[in-house]
Write an enzyme that holds these catalytic residues in place. Structure first.
Site, short mmCIF file in Angstrom:
data_model
loop_
_atom_site.label_atom_id
_atom_site.label_comp_id
_atom_site.label_asym_id
_atom_site.label_seq_id
_atom_site.Cartn_x
_atom_site.Cartn_y
_atom_site.Cartn_z
N CYS A 1 0.80 -1.26 -0.06
CA CYS A 1 0.00 0.01 -0.06
C CYS A 1 0.95 1.46 0.11
CB CYS A 1 -0.94 0.11 1.02
SG CYS A 1 -1.74 -1.49 1.56
N GLY B 1 -1.64 1.48 -4.56
CA GLY B 1 -2.97 0.88 -4.07
C GLY B 1 -4.26 1.25 -4.81
N ASN C 1 1.47 0.03 5.53
CA ASN C 1 1.87 -0.70 4.45
C ASN C 1 2.77 -1.99 5.03
OD1 ASN C 1 2.94 -1.76 1.98
ND2 ASN C 1 4.27 -0.01 1.80
N GLY C 2 2.13 -3.11 4.95
CA GLY C 2 2.73 -4.30 5.49
C GLY C 2 2.00 -5.51 5.85
N TYR D 1 9.94 -2.76 -10.24
CA TYR D 1 8.62 -2.88 -10.94
C TYR D 1 7.71 -1.77 -10.20
CZ TYR D 1 3.76 -3.92 -11.71
OH TYR D 1 2.44 -4.12 -11.97
#
Lengths: 463, 463, 463, 463
Positions: free
Chosen positions: D15, D42, D116-117, D255
């Site tokens: 995220c 996201g 984020n995780g 990426y």
């Protein structure tokens, strides 16, 4: 929608709850129809949670059941137990986070809760729980109740509910659901209604019996004050660990409940019609026509007409297309004789001595507007008959009655009220007359708004 | 929404129209409230067009006025003239393109039209116009009327309207707006209602007088059959170029109109109460209680109770939270005793001889369901009193009454109807009794659905 | 949405049109994908009409195809012919009534129209038609075209289209549909593109060939200027009644068209890369890195890098999550170095002599902002290379280029432009270089915005 | 939307988080723009919470920031601190309850969290907490983190965060907000990015530096692995209680990240261009043209073209109007050569030896489709250059890479891959080449998906 969180939001509530345990039935759809029947108890939000024995699905949102649900949503909610809730709340502070049912997980699994009520010791309980490490995610009482239940991780849910009830100081009718059980709980005073129903051998709980009729279920009996009803595959069992001292809210008969519901075996419309008859016995007035204020004054008006022999006439028409999204008139329109929601029928009123029956007077502003409307339509006299006693005390148990300074009967004499509303006479039903109309023991009712005798203490009372 | 175009869509309509010419007033907001009062005449679509003297703004959509409009939209619609419309139509075929008002430009400028009515020669007129090069964009009658008006590009609008009326074979009450004029038109038979109102020196037109009350305007008089009322800054003028042969739809009194409206000086609720009294005079029945079927049977029931001396009682409760988006019950639910919209009050009916008053019987299925409901609630006898005569003929003038093969009174005797609906007795008001209840000349009414005497010929009559 | 009607609304348009005749195929779904490929030609509205041989279904609304359509809508649109349209228009004046296709009925049946173009004699034609009795319902050119067609009720549609074309003074590529035919029409100058495709033996028309690729169809050829292509069950036939004098808009190559489309056999990306190579031949500059302005400057930048031998680098990143509903930054934010849609890549620019390639300069404000952005990111020099000549004249043929007073190249010398945009140098491609990049006859193009030679006269030119 | 709750929902996430402490600024609006810049991390949900020092306001919903927010909502969110979050998740299981930020109250007040995780020991922690009486309301890791913090009701928030971190076994970059503080937390390995920014003396935290650029803020530095940054009115302070062993995800460079972001002082686009150059050094191939796969293969393709001297050409066009609501093509369309999202430019490819550069191969199906597309467009040879090594191991740290059985490089040799994708050659960048492109210590990176060396153990690894 922007969500707000603050401590002002403690909401007074008078909601509707429903629960059904019925393997093989379309429980979500039945709950939807039940909410539709209970919608008069709350129009702010509507919600349903179903259990299929493994997981819960919840759908809830602001609005009426018919706005929140559609066929597609209902079709996705498969299960054998369902809980439903409609919320009454102050429009300005209520948000999606107040919508119920609420769902929690704790050591024993998942629990959904729907509540009609108010905790008077919510703040104290919350502080105490936080000091022990509890995390809260919103400000509704359900979360406090669930934290109390979860603080007994090794007890059965029934035992944990008993422990919780010992800590609660408040008014509540609860519907609780786990993956495989439905539980109904009513506070020891039984202030708010809750009843048990039956349908093809399955059991249900509902705030009012009209919800049972609406789906073809039968009323078994009212849940007793302080009773815990546990419904599962083996039927229902009753737990009554608390001494009962019933104090059912008399205002449910006067105004709150739907006329086709019954409490303690007495139909609301019949009780209201009896109030009207009693009103005619207590106050004989020379009139040409009896009219009722829609909708809650109608049954009493029919009773008054019947007892007095004065003909009943449709005198005020209520627009049936009222919607939550109705655009409010501007102030200048409100001051003119603009009749958007109620319209008098002039030909029925012109030159007549009108007896207008209503259920209660709170602030007096509505009565004043109604009397003016009838007079402007040509009535020669307007007599205002009220099918309950003067409202002189605030309610701390969830009914949004103004504080004493705004209650006209707490501030003015009947003569002053008559002058204020502009009527030729204002007549109240006696408290005794009201309580006798129920044909039940008068000691079973909370009539605090009329007589100031509160069954449960509250900090605010000291004000 | 996917729009469909085909020739099947010719809709039968019984709509509501409204127009106001009032410089300095918030005409869009007033029109919104008027539509709200007229909403019973049509719930499929709602629309408003305003003129500020230079351009038109139109907002319309499927749904109730309260669903289609909000404060922001109304605030953007500034002007001094406004037109409003609510549409009744078969839900399955009606689309946004049927929503009115409709706006057109022709040689003389812009014209908006709102219509309550039906053209019986629409197909012939359309073919004729296309052969002359006309382009159509949808299938509603308004476009045909406008093409007829535009085919006189050098005439005044008033003259062009007269020319158009000579070509129309149909039933219509029209509200027409240009940049600076408001025009009301009623067909020469005056089948559908239209009235003229006044508000602070400004003039208005409306389908029913209740729309005038709702915004504080006064009723001036009904628009005459065949009359053209032209409203502009100099007031209003009347054009009556056609011989009048009034044939006002008696069903407006029986069922269609709102009880607080008046036609030809007679209030609808008062006429209905008189129908009930007359019904009691024509049919004396031994009963314990009188109940009315909500909402259109109520006034007649009050009249019956008054004349017969049998007490009126709330016997059936109507759920007030009905919405267009209500999820329909499944077939299996419908077969059980599920009371979603109407619920009987058992305690009022149990063991009683019940006299149930309703306004009419069309197919008989509703009556059958109602009688069963009352009986299931414990009534010992159910007598069905109908405040109008047997409906034996279809209506070709916009009212969606089934064809003869579905009209129970066209197929069965009263005994057979009594058996079919399951009542202990079925009683109709006589046609004479009905017409006399209006206290006006019986020759002024179209009662074709009762007596088969059609004022206007129609191809379909040959069936 | 409030609809507005007035004469100011005559919109300049550069839209996308598509039509397919393919019995047995899911024509609505194929049209949806084609619109998605043509979306760069118009983002204001999207619409599809299908014919199943008996009736038309139309769905259209404001917004991108992906916003307007969903699976359910597409699934309801069954048929064998379909028309699609995406609208470019000034956001502030365009409303749902400008959305296409538009559907009409006239003496010969139903007709749907989708148009990319603009009529220069719309006002004159409209007045003339109204004087003959025509009724208009909105203000778009399609209605004028249809009225012209309908004014020949006895001619075949093809003949009526020829008659219409003789009356039109304008730029247009049309797709027209009846219950059983699809017709493509291009104006005699062929200013806007239109091509013919083929798919499993069925024929299609589209504004650009990329729409054909997107659904697996093959390009047959461009529709000729002034040609009418009639597609039905027997294949397609060509009608070419007018002398051709091609004047294809060179700006389609420079900016408007999608890089993967081809016109007259020449791919747009290849032509743009050649413009970049030619630019490098015309203007040799000492630089460290070549960057392109996304998206229309990229191919020319690749060509410049290739021809000059200076490495290409990603220098400016474009945020790909741009949406119509994006909240605009406040003025104070706009003045600061806030890079919401384009962000420079500092490490690629710091201390470098940057050659930035863009497709054109219109007002100069965008170039000025871009040059500042690159300089603020640390570039030591910024050279602005433009792959087209100075834009000195307004376009009256549908492209929303500002009038001369706002065209920087019409007001300033190259030195002044260089100073205004803050670059170290500004370099334009020559008109000859531009036209030669197409590798086609330079006389076939309209380059009026560069050279002022207009192919079609217009009242506004006199300004 | 129907909410679902079950244990399968543990989501892998990658995220974007953002936080700003800036009294006097429009923090909600700035956060909105930052989310817009982080949207590539996201697209499932977007949310913002603001604090005005007294209460929190949260708005979040499924969808892109531009879909979830509008001007009116942002204008209502006044405050001096804000938190933002965009969610990546599997569309099929993610619901509104996964949307962040999440808001909690505990003994010390209110706390909002954006993460984020992924926690690898979530299940164990949850059971342990429930046994102590904890109540959970959903299934996201944030709630577990908050319960750990709340279980230290007498500690400062900073201390409680340290205690929490000692219990967490996982990957996480956190933004935490109280009424008057903003806190950034990065796990001790620093697998996911988090950086500190500055704007007019105020401090910010963000997942990527591009979010800082987008609102005109400056990058101060990356947050260190295991560091806690506390921002309040006195500026920021750093707490580093844990030993650091950096293992930054190399796939962020390959990426995941936006090309204009920088990590550890190295711009992503520059690193990718260097990967392309290195690829050209490692693999020389005889080609006519270099093309890049949009968008993540473009920079490496520019680098390959630069180093090899083979010209770069726009070879594949990506449709820019992709929306979440795009209607998916039917299976039959997918099998044909239908190019909805990517379209080859035939004229650039026909008869050419094409070198196509992409960032990675996971399952191989996309590469196979791309090679076929280029070949169908006429390329004589297709060489597939991959700017990273073969992906041979699954990621347990939040990146949704398939398990080994679906990783083509874990199942096939390069020859077999070449045959499977249908290319004339497939060439991978060496791991050493990849790591060296960052110009930083190769030991600082987690390259487990390439080399199987996992920095953190996980139960699933045993599979």
């Amino acid at each position: 929608m922007v969500y707000r969180k603050n401590e002002e939001e403690q909401l007074h509530e008078a909601c509707g709850v429903f629960g059904i345990y019925a393997p093989g039935k379309d429980v979500a759809r039945l709950t939807y129809y039940a909410l539709y029947a209970l919608q008069h108890r709350g129009q702010e939000s509507s919600g349903i949670t179903v259990s299929d024995g493994k997981e819960f699905k919840t759908h809830k949102n602001m609005g009426l059941a018919s706005e929140v649900f559609n066929d597609e949503i209902i079709d996705q909610m498969k299960g054998h137990i369902a809980l439903g809730h409609v919320l009454y709340a102050d429009k300005d502070v209520c948000t999606i986070e107040h919508a119920q049912p609420t769902v929690f997980q704790y050591a024993k699994g998942s629990v959904a809760l729907a509540c009609n009520g108010i905790l008077l010791n919510a703040d104290e309980l919350r502080v105490e729980l936080e000091q022990k490490g509890a995390v809260f995610q919103n400000s509704i009482d359900n979360e406090i109740m669930m934290q109390l239940i979860a603080s007994h991780p090794n007890d059965s849910l029934e035992d944990a509910i008993c422990s919780m009830m010992q800590r609660l100081h408040g008014i509540y009718s609860l519907a609780i659901m786990t993956e495989d059980k439905l539980i109904g709980v009513r506070d020891p005073l039984g202030v708010r209604p809750l009843c048990l129903g039956e349908m093809d051998g399955h059991y249900l709980i509902a705030s009012e019996s009209c919800a049972l009729d609406s789906i073809g279920a039968k009323l078994v009996r009212d849940v007793h004050p302080g009773e815990i009803i546990v419904i599962d595959q083996s039927g229902y069992k009753s737990i009554r660990p608390f001494p009962e001292k019933p104090a059912f809210c008399i205002f449910e008969y006067v105004y709150l409940a739907r006329p086709d519901s019954s409490f303690d075996g007495r139909n609301v419309a019949m009780v209201r019609q009896e109030m009207g008859r009693q009103l005619a016995r207590e106050h004989k007035v020379d009139g040409d026509v009896v009219i009722g204020v829609p909708d809650s004054g109608l049954s009493a008006a029919f009773g008054y007409a019947e007892e007095s022999g004065i003909p009943y006439q449709l005198g005020i028409l209520k627009n049936r297309y009222i919607a939550r999204t109705f655009i409010q008139p501007t102030q200048s329109m409100r001051d003119e004789s603009v009749y958007l929601k109620l319209n008098p029928i002039r030909e029925a009123l012109e030159g007549k001595k009108v007896i207008m029956v209503d259920d209660s007077i709170v602030r007096g502003t509505t009565s004043r507007r109604l009397v003016k409307m009838i007079r402007d339509a040509g009535a020669s006299e307007v007599h205002l008959m009220i099918s309950s006693p003067p409202v002189m005390h605030p309610c701390f148990y969830g009914i949004n009655i103004a504080d004493s300074s705004h209650l006209i009967a707490a501030q003015k004499s009947i003569e002053e009220i008559t002058e204020y509303v502009g009527a030729d006479g204002v007549y109240y039903l006696s408290l005794e007359g009201l309580l006798n109309s129920t044909k039940r023991d008068p000691g079973n009712y909370c009539a605090a708004c009329f007589n100031g005798q509160y069954a449960l203490s509250c900090k605010k009372m000291g004000q």
